[in-house]
Scaffold this motif. Structure first.
Motif, mmCIF file in Angstrom:
data_model
loop_
_atom_site.group_PDB
_atom_site.id
_atom_site.type_symbol
_atom_site.label_atom_id
_atom_site.label_comp_id
_atom_site.label_asym_id
_atom_site.label_seq_id
_atom_site.Cartn_x
_atom_site.Cartn_y
_atom_site.Cartn_z
ATOM 1 N N ALA A 190 55.301 -36.314 81.139
ATOM 2 C CA ALA A 190 55.990 -36.199 82.424
ATOM 3 C C ALA A 190 56.732 -34.870 82.458
ATOM 4 C CB ALA A 190 56.969 -37.358 82.592
ATOM 5 N N ILE A 191 56.739 -34.218 83.601
ATOM 6 C CA ILE A 191 57.408 -32.921 83.744
ATOM 7 C C ILE A 191 58.427 -33.041 84.870
ATOM 8 C CG2 ILE A 191 57.139 -30.465 84.225
ATOM 9 C CD1 ILE A 191 54.225 -30.759 83.226
ATOM 10 N N VAL A 192 59.688 -32.877 84.517
ATOM 11 C CA VAL A 192 60.774 -33.002 85.486
ATOM 12 C C VAL A 192 61.504 -31.659 85.559
ATOM 13 C CG1 VAL A 192 62.777 -34.333 86.216
ATOM 14 C CG2 VAL A 192 61.019 -35.422 84.807
ATOM 15 N N VAL A 193 61.618 -31.134 86.758
ATOM 16 C CA VAL A 193 62.256 -29.834 86.991
ATOM 17 C C VAL A 193 63.469 -30.057 87.878
ATOM 18 C CG1 VAL A 193 61.940 -27.485 87.861
ATOM 19 C CG2 VAL A 193 59.998 -28.715 86.842
ATOM 20 N N LEU A 194 64.563 -29.407 87.553
ATOM 21 C CA LEU A 194 65.763 -29.501 88.392
ATOM 22 C C LEU A 194 66.114 -28.129 88.930
ATOM 23 C CD1 LEU A 194 68.850 -31.605 88.178
ATOM 24 C CD2 LEU A 194 69.231 -29.145 88.120
ATOM 25 N N ASP A 195 66.201 -28.031 90.244
ATOM 26 C CA ASP A 195 66.662 -26.802 90.888
ATOM 27 C C ASP A 195 68.163 -26.917 91.109
ATOM 28 O OD1 ASP A 195 66.514 -24.286 92.312
ATOM 29 O OD2 ASP A 195 66.891 -25.486 94.107
ATOM 30 N N ASP A 196 68.910 -26.093 90.386
ATOM 31 C CA ASP A 196 70.364 -26.194 90.364
ATOM 32 C C ASP A 196 70.987 -25.219 91.360
ATOM 33 O OD1 ASP A 196 72.910 -26.893 89.635
ATOM 34 O OD2 ASP A 196 72.913 -25.793 87.751
ATOM 35 N N GLY A 197 70.756 -25.488 92.646
ATOM 36 C CA GLY A 197 71.383 -24.688 93.689
ATOM 37 C C GLY A 197 70.867 -23.269 93.792
ATOM 38 N N SER A 198 69.591 -23.047 93.530
ATOM 39 C CA SER A 198 69.037 -21.694 93.604
ATOM 40 C C SER A 198 69.038 -21.174 95.033
ATOM 41 C CB SER A 198 67.609 -21.681 93.064
ATOM 42 O OG SER A 198 67.559 -22.086 91.722
ATOM 43 N N THR A 199 69.193 -19.858 95.173
ATOM 44 C CA THR A 199 69.169 -19.220 96.490
ATOM 45 C C THR A 199 68.062 -18.185 96.598
ATOM 46 O OG1 THR A 199 70.783 -17.563 95.755
ATOM 47 C CG2 THR A 199 71.658 -19.560 96.786
ATOM 48 N N ASP A 200 67.172 -18.149 95.595
ATOM 49 C CA ASP A 200 66.143 -17.100 95.555
ATOM 50 C C ASP A 200 64.731 -17.638 95.752
ATOM 51 O OD1 ASP A 200 65.804 -18.475 93.198
ATOM 52 O OD2 ASP A 200 65.566 -16.675 91.951
ATOM 53 N N GLY A 201 64.588 -18.873 96.198
ATOM 54 C CA GLY A 201 63.256 -19.434 96.414
ATOM 55 C C GLY A 201 62.664 -20.107 95.195
ATOM 56 N N THR A 202 63.477 -20.437 94.199
ATOM 57 C CA THR A 202 62.962 -21.082 92.992
ATOM 58 C C THR A 202 62.296 -22.416 93.314
ATOM 59 O OG1 THR A 202 64.556 -20.021 91.509
ATOM 60 C CG2 THR A 202 63.612 -22.103 90.788
ATOM 61 N N ALA A 203 62.940 -23.244 94.118
ATOM 62 C CA ALA A 203 62.384 -24.559 94.440
ATOM 63 C C ALA A 203 61.045 -24.423 95.152
ATOM 64 C CB ALA A 203 63.370 -25.350 95.290
#
Length: 339
Positions: free
Chosen positions: A47-60
């Motif tokens: 399983a692969i779980v990714v967390l976007d921690d409030g990025s503002t550069d288009g990471t998500a």
């Protein structure tokens, strides 16, 4: 002896444990794509779980474009009082994961397709609760080549690895957060990342928490499993070390003692050759030999060992700079220091 006894990746035996690969991200769009594509190629179906921690550069958006429905993408919650950013992100990832083994990686790590299978098999075979397989550290600029090899060299030179595994003492611990596997049961017993919520070196502190809870930890050579280029310029390197290097020492006095010893052994003593003391040449040779052993054991560059005295001087400067700036350092828009 450490190089000879260093644990190596396990054979291709398929591990029995269910694994979740956990990736915290904050403003990583400029460098995370190789990491994401490597995750898509992993064997064993973790399983692969990714967390976007409030990025503002288009990471998500990048994660969605590359991973599609192969990744579980979480949106990070606001940072609570008393927490640093990375421990908070890692705790949220762990809370969302349903697995026997949690494999934390950083955005600058590129895993081999069999990395998770082999690392998990080594975790199972060794009987430890937390395993830190150090990736092969890539270095491009001169500054990186002078400083980055000291990561592996330091623990290979000064930390008795098998004694660390056997000893219950939390102070005898090391770990690298770039690639770290921990059994879920041991993670929960140790209190997870909540137990190290305000720690700059959350990886080392998590290893200590696992020890306090009765678990065992180990380092391993992960150079065949993963590669990592932590920084791409001297400015990035200096800022990266500046936010955390001070926390590697118990106090300014402890740092002064360690740095003074390193300068005496690997800089001052070799320089006595300029005064006609040929023992200085022997001291230089021994320092270089230690670096060569480290490079061979961890996939580093042998040639860079010749500049070992320069590396130690730069390291000393980075330690001084880190202590001088620690109370005002920020990292990705957040304070990187807690009193």
């Amino acid at each position: 002896m450490n190089a000879l006894l260093l644990r190596r990746p396990a054979s291709q035996r398929r591990p029995a444990s269910r694994v979740a690969v956990l990736l915290p991200l904050r403003d990583e769009a400029h460098r995370v794509e190789p990491c994401l594509r490597a995750l898509l190629a992993l064997r064993g179906g973790p399983a692969i779980v990714v967390l976007d921690d409030g990025s503002t550069d288009g990471t998500a958006e990048l994660v969605r474009r590359v991973g599609g429905d192969r990744f579980t993408l979480l949106s990070g919650r606001p940072l609570p009082e008393g927490w640093l950013g990375k421990p908070h992100a890692c705790q949220q990832l762990a809370d969302a994961a349903d697995a026997d083994v949690l494999a934390f990686i950083d955005a600058d790590v590129v895993l081999a397709e069999d990395a998770i299978e082999r690392a998990t098999a080594l975790l199972e075979q060794s009987g430890v609760d937390l395993l830190s397989p150090y990736p092969r550290i890539e270095a491009g600029t001169i500054g990186e080549r002078l400083v980055q090899p000291l990561l592996q060299w330091s623990w290979l030179t000064f930390l008795p690895l098998r004694a660390m595994e056997r000893s219950p003492r939390p102070s005898l611990a090391a770990a690298g957060g770039q690639f770290l596997l921990v059994r879920r049961a041991a993670y929960d017993r140790a209190g997870g990342h909540a137990a190290v919520r305000d720690r700059v070196l959350e990886d080392v502190e998590l290893a200590r928490s696992v020890k306090r809870a009765g678990g065992r930890i180990a380092l391993a050579d992960g150079s065949g499993l993963a590669r990592c280029r932590m920084y791409t310029s001297w400015r990035e390197l200096a800022d990266g070390y500046g936010k955390s290097l001070w926390a590697s020492f118990g106090s300014p006095a402890g740092a002064a003692g360690v740095v003074g010893l390193l300068l005496a052994l690997y800089v001052a003593l070799p320089l006595t050759v300029l005064l006609g003391q040929w023992a200085g040449l022997l001291a230089y040779g021994l320092g270089v030999a230690g670096r060569l052993v480290s490079a061979r054991a961890t996939g580093g560059r042998a040639l860079d060992a010749l500049a070992h005295p320069v590396s130690v001087v730069l390291f000393a400067w980075l330690v001084v700079r880190s202590f001088a700036r620690r109370r005002r350092v920020t990292w990705k828009g957040r304070p990187a220091w807690r009193p």
